[in-house]
Write a protein that holds these residues in place. Sequence first.
Motif, PDB file in Angstrom:
ATOM      1  N   PRO A   1      94.079   4.868  -1.810  1.00  0.00           N
ATOM      2  CA  PRO A   1      94.778   4.367  -0.471  1.00  0.00           C
ATOM      3  C   PRO A   1      94.118   4.552   0.560  1.00  0.00           C
ATOM      4  O   PRO A   1      93.569   5.333   1.028  1.00  0.00           O
ATOM      5  N   TRP A   2      94.171   3.491   1.589  1.00  0.00           N
ATOM      6  CA  TRP A   2      93.328   3.481   2.736  1.00  0.00           C
ATOM      7  C   TRP A   2      91.822   4.048   2.606  1.00  0.00           C
ATOM      8  O   TRP A   2      91.281   4.543   3.700  1.00  0.00           O
ATOM      9  N   ASN A   3      91.431   3.548   1.401  1.00  0.00           N
ATOM     10  CA  ASN A   3      90.086   3.905   1.085  1.00  0.00           C
ATOM     11  C   ASN A   3      89.623   5.273   1.256  1.00  0.00           C
ATOM     12  O   ASN A   3      88.403   5.449   0.951  1.00  0.00           O
TER      13      ASN A   3
ATOM     14  N   ASN B   1      93.926  10.801  12.444  1.00  0.00           N
ATOM     15  CA  ASN B   1      93.905  11.274  11.019  1.00  0.00           C
ATOM     16  C   ASN B   1      92.488  12.420  10.811  1.00  0.00           C
ATOM     17  O   ASN B   1      92.799  13.581  10.451  1.00  0.00           O
TER      18      ASN B   1
ATOM     19  N   HIS C   1      89.743   7.738   9.333  1.00  0.00           N
ATOM     20  CA  HIS C   1      90.488   7.044  10.221  1.00  0.00           C
ATOM     21  C   HIS C   1      90.428   7.982  11.477  1.00  0.00           C
ATOM     22  O   HIS C   1      90.712   9.003  11.511  1.00  0.00           O
TER      23      HIS C   1
ATOM     24  N   GLU D   1      98.085   1.374  16.494  1.00  0.00           N
ATOM     25  CA  GLU D   1      98.945   0.981  15.492  1.00  0.00           C
ATOM     26  C   GLU D   1     100.553   0.611  16.044  1.00  0.00           C
ATOM     27  O   GLU D   1     101.367   0.393  15.237  1.00  0.00           O
TER      28      GLU D   1
ATOM     29  N   HIS E   1     102.082  11.116   2.414  1.00  0.00           N
ATOM     30  CA  HIS E   1     102.204  10.007   3.681  1.00  0.00           C
ATOM     31  C   HIS E   1     103.657   9.546   3.246  1.00  0.00           C
ATOM     32  O   HIS E   1     104.284   9.135   4.417  1.00  0.00           O
TER      33      HIS E   1
ATOM     34  N   LEU F   1      90.478  11.138   4.305  1.00  0.00           N
ATOM     35  CA  LEU F   1      91.607  11.133   4.158  1.00  0.00           C
ATOM     36  C   LEU F   1      92.680  11.808   2.982  1.00  0.00           C
ATOM     37  O   LEU F   1      93.610  12.275   3.435  1.00  0.00           O
TER      38      LEU F   1
ATOM     39  N   TRP G   1      96.600  -2.419  14.731  1.00  0.00           N
ATOM     40  CA  TRP G   1      95.985  -1.348  14.134  1.00  0.00           C
ATOM     41  C   TRP G   1      94.595  -1.282  14.069  1.00  0.00           C
ATOM     42  O   TRP G   1      93.948  -0.122  13.825  1.00  0.00           O
TER      43      TRP G   1
ATOM     44  N   ALA H   1      88.231   3.244  12.628  1.00  0.00           N
ATOM     45  CA  ALA H   1      88.027   3.651  11.310  1.00  0.00           C
ATOM     46  C   ALA H   1      86.725   3.514  10.755  1.00  0.00           C
ATOM     47  O   ALA H   1      85.830   2.492  11.405  1.00  0.00           O
TER      48      ALA H   1
ATOM     49  N   SER I   1      85.506   1.927  -0.342  1.00  0.00           N
ATOM     50  CA  SER I   1      86.564   3.159  -0.715  1.00  0.00           C
ATOM     51  C   SER I   1      85.501   4.238  -1.317  1.00  0.00           C
ATOM     52  O   SER I   1      84.627   4.241  -1.965  1.00  0.00           O
TER      53      SER I   1
ATOM     54  N   GLN J   1      98.131  12.048   1.709  1.00  0.00           N
ATOM     55  CA  GLN J   1      97.154  12.170   2.911  1.00  0.00           C
ATOM     56  C   GLN J   1      97.114  13.703   3.550  1.00  0.00           C
ATOM     57  O   GLN J   1      98.003  14.480   3.442  1.00  0.00           O
TER      58      GLN J   1
END
Length: 771
Positions: free
Chosen positions: A370-372, A380, A376, A509, A672, A359, A445, A429, A108, A676
């Motif tokens: 969040p989501w590192n 994104n 992505h 996803e 989000h 992100l 995903w 990602a 992350s 994000q």
Amino acid sequence: MHSGCYSEAGQRKSNKNSQLWYEQPANVWEEALPIGNGRIGAMVFGKTSHERIQLNDDSMWPADLGWDEPAGNANDLAEIRQLLIKGKHQEADHLFVERFSRKSVVRSHQTLGDLFLNFEHDDITDYRRELDINTAIAHTNYRSKGYQISQKVYASHPHRAIVIELSSESPEGFNGTIELGRPNDAGYPTAKSHIGDDMVLVMEGEVTQRDGKIDSKPTPILNGVRFQTCLKVLNENGEVLTKDKSLMLKGVKKATIFLVNNTSFYQKDFVTQNNKDLQQAIAAGAEKIKKEHVKEYQKYYQRVELFLENESPDSLATDQRLERVKNGETDLGLQNLLFNYGRYLLISSSRPGTNPANLQGLWNQHINAPWNADYHLNINLQMNYWLANVTNLDELNEPLFDYIDRLVQNGQKTAKVNFDCQGTFVPHATDLWAPTWLRAPTAYWGCSVGAGAWLMQHYWVHYAFTNDLDFLKERAFPAIKQSALFYSDWLIEDPRDGYLVSAPSTSPENRFFSTDKKAVASCMGSAMDQQVIAEVFDHYVQACELLEVKPPLLEKIRKQRKSLRPGFVLGGDGRILEWDREYKEVEPGHRHMSHLYGFHPGTAITQSETPEIMDAVRKTLDCRLENGGAGTGWSRAWLINCYARLFDGDMAQQHIELLLKQSMYKNLFDAHPPFQIDGNFGYTAGVAEMLLQSHEKELIRILPALPSKWENGYIRGLKARGNITVDILWEDGVIKQVDLTCPEKKQIKMIYEAQTIEVNLTAGKTFTFRN
């Protein structure tokens, strides 16, 4: 546009659209105000007693531990394809993950830490904090016991420093401590602070990530990017003393804080670079730094100006205006401000020589984000840069291209070892170190193969906007070639119809029900994969023609392009099929609209060349919305862009208002949720798309999707493909004047409503159309 096109009132009001302001300090991070110079930045809370300035550096990542590709090979790939041909989708999903997704430690991006200014001010009145995005300076002003206190914070790109100016009219001045700190990592300290030579406050450490996980088990990363933060205070009146690991101000009425940070990612000898940056900042002084900071920043920001005539109460604070919108009011000024804010955020988080905006852009308060807060690549990162060219920020693409070049290089090994393909493979990602293996416990995903082709679009778009043939030859074409090589080898013939298809293939996803009613992801040629591969093949061919080269690959690509299954196939209800056949969707209202890639951000479906598909696109979007789609901020921003391409300004406007109502924090960060930044960037791109479109061949559309609520306004400085600068003035929803300027001779068509105007542009001269 000539100055006579602007009303003086419009110019005055447009300045209101460059300020976020509030009547109280930030209580939470999502209310703080962001500053940044591309590489380092901060979130300013504006607190009166225990001010927190949360610090950021775009290279704060755990170590690159080295990586090996997963165990999968060409034989495994052939087995997966046979399973798909037999209709065994679930088995194919399972094997795809088992053989080709590496069970890796997830890294992350991390916060740099916090600067705390501990001044015990009380009896607060006349409080105001603001972010002026015209100057990129955050201000906090208030009175304590009747005396004026002020703080200015800005991140200078020319001087590689964050500067904080403090002033107090109180006879007691500032009294308190200045501290640097960093959150613990799973209970372990992550940095040490001390007082260095010349009373410099120093914080240094090495990034760790003790909560990294592999197979749900902790797998600590105990080393990573090393960093050093240095802070120096220059004061007028009073004293600066030391107290333990902090600095103490005593009776100081005016102070300037210089803060610098460098890391081992950018500089081998980052400590020496840090000292150099600090000494240069001190020698320059606050006034010179501020002047050069504003000048350099405005070189980007002032290229574009949008004004929407607005009856909303500019006298209200930003959070109060946002609350009114959530209660059903329309605030065009807030929409205008949000457009400007997207440009501000990109300028502040992506500069030549930095990492690309992640992100969260640059701003992240977490050790495990969040989501590192990573990269992505199934929309994104790409959405982050949709606004760059059209809002005249071409140079800010450079970090993106630098990063993609690294992916292309690393992906050559993955392509060869795992898939026995030439060229390069890019996953869905990745992170700072640009690893290119798949990493996901599920196919739907994690096992997307279209990201590489999608990224190639950005090279092509940049060329289309700049007409920079050297860029095409030296930068874009080598990357596009590697992507085309991979997909050329990757494609197989579908025995059902003889078309060439991508297999295994997913729609990012999302899932469908197989014939045995199981939720599955893999198929023989999803719509998105077929569309992105067709696009990268087309761009490869066009690049060869422009560069007048005929490599051996060219004829193979031309032949394969003709045999590709079309990316736009209509189902029985008139919608675009998302997968290779008309399966029932698991989530009909899914947030991703990947099967419309070739419509937007791609250019395969246009009013001028494929009008028959436009209705199918609308039906597809309608179905997503009828089933609860666009629940996230970035997905809503994508819809704004899509409805702009459908020339439906009022529907785009509806989604703008829904974005503000449902997906916006008080500091106007996109929710989000959680935060994000792609929703911010996608929104700004969408507004530009509503006002100007140039994706059709030698054709520019003026105000193609102007909402009825945007009755009067102007836009200055937008860019169209072909390196054309466009200014537009409209009144009562009707164009009054359009100015087009290009550095080279060019012939184009300009469309406004039903009018088509042939335009011959003369190099360096402005063509003016008056209505």
